[in-house]
Design an enzyme around this catalytic site. Sequence first.
Site, short mmCIF file in Angstrom:
data_model
loop_
_atom_site.label_atom_id
_atom_site.label_comp_id
_atom_site.label_asym_id
_atom_site.label_seq_id
_atom_site.Cartn_x
_atom_site.Cartn_y
_atom_site.Cartn_z
CG HIS A 107 -12.56 -97.90 14.04
ND1 HIS A 107 -12.48 -97.03 15.09
CD2 HIS A 107 -13.56 -98.80 14.36
CE1 HIS A 107 -13.38 -97.38 16.02
NE2 HIS A 107 -14.05 -98.43 15.59
CG HIS A 181 -12.37 -101.82 18.47
ND1 HIS A 181 -13.46 -102.52 18.96
CD2 HIS A 181 -12.88 -100.76 17.80
CE1 HIS A 181 -14.56 -101.90 18.58
NE2 HIS A 181 -14.25 -100.83 17.89
CD GLU A 312 -13.79 -98.54 20.94
OE1 GLU A 312 -13.43 -97.74 20.08
OE2 GLU A 312 -14.91 -99.06 20.93
C1 BGC Z 1 -17.71 -97.66 17.40
C2 BGC Z 1 -18.96 -98.32 16.88
C3 BGC Z 1 -18.58 -99.22 15.77
C4 BGC Z 1 -17.57 -100.22 16.24
C5 BGC Z 1 -17.10 -101.06 15.11
C6 BGC Z 1 -16.77 -98.70 17.86
O1 BGC Z 1 -15.59 -98.11 18.27
O2 BGC Z 1 -18.02 -96.75 18.43
O3 BGC Z 1 -19.89 -97.38 16.44
O4 BGC Z 1 -19.69 -99.89 15.25
O5 BGC Z 1 -16.47 -99.56 16.78
O6 BGC Z 1 -16.75 -102.29 15.54
#
Ligand code: BGC
Length: 349
Positions: A107, A181, A312
């Site tokens: 991210h 998210h 997502e």
């Molecule tokens: C991921 C997870 C991660 C989460 C974090 C998701 O997009 O796939 O693995 O723990 O984001 O909040």
Amino acid sequence: MLTIQSEPFGKTPDGDDVVSYSLTNRNGVRVGLINLGATVTAVNVPDKNGKVANVTLGFNDLDGYLANAPYFGGTCGRYSNRIAKGQFTLDGETYQLATNNDPSHLHGGKVGFNKRVWQHEKVESADHVGVKFTYVSPDGEENYPGQLTVHVTYSLNDANELKIDYEATTDKATVLNLTNHCYWNLAGGEQATIVDNELTLMCDKYLPVDEAGIPIGELAAVAGTPMDFITPHKIGERITEPVNGNGGYDHCWVVNGKIGELRPAAKVVEPQSGRVMEILTTEPGIQFYTGNFLAGTPETGNAVKHGALCLEAQHFPDSPNQPEFPTTVLKPGEVYKQTTVHRFSVVGK
Ligand code: BGC
């Protein structure tokens, strides 16, 4: 009637103003947004009896969003999801990004787009209200090449659709993968978990991953596996079965149909309240994550494991290292575009 209002939401430790927006439509839907992270803070929608409740996880105050370990509602980037070992090569140069989800990059790194303060302006027209957020990510930020200008526009209409339009340009070749998210719990606080939600994914294939959550390169058929949501299944039915799913589902599915065309990707039905959410996207993939790391603590908004789900819309994880995947490289002169729609309705009225 469509309305938009704004009010101060506090100041960051650096002294930047954070503003909160509220969008409403004639059906009582209310969407909350803040310019820290171009984040969705609330989505209030009616159930089958007309009772309105918030169906996305958030925090009560700015401090919650400044910490926001689970990325509640945020805009993730420059590269959302994982990049193996935080490394990629572009135009002969190797870039090392933060491995903030050891051993992977996740991210956008230590301070992703979800933690940045975005510029903001109201967008109003006859059939929608919204906010356009803009962020200029400097060349070298989090070690990504190129100055990237990103616009994320949220808009609400009277058909109970929350639309997210993304646009980006760069002055040097770079990689990007933008997503939102939000954590959804359509029961609006009436059910602790999402295991009884019925999910459909318009996806014949998914991306199997290794122990680090990195796709192994294969686009595998979902048929006959716990990843098969071609027809609706309760999420809890097979939730212990996925391989390398971090204690549930945490994988990217390949959305059927043509990349770049807005097409249905997912549908969630919460049987008790009758609330329904459909997602349409132009993106090649959709990460389905069942809140496996939610721990019932203040850091995770007191939400318990499987207390919400994320869907997502995005490009495939680790695309910069997997040339067979649709490209995530953006070059100067090109315009990156993505549209994702969340459509809310009810069944069983
Ligand atoms: C991921 C997870 C991660 C989460 C974090 C998701 O997009 O796939 O693995 O723990 O984001 O909040």
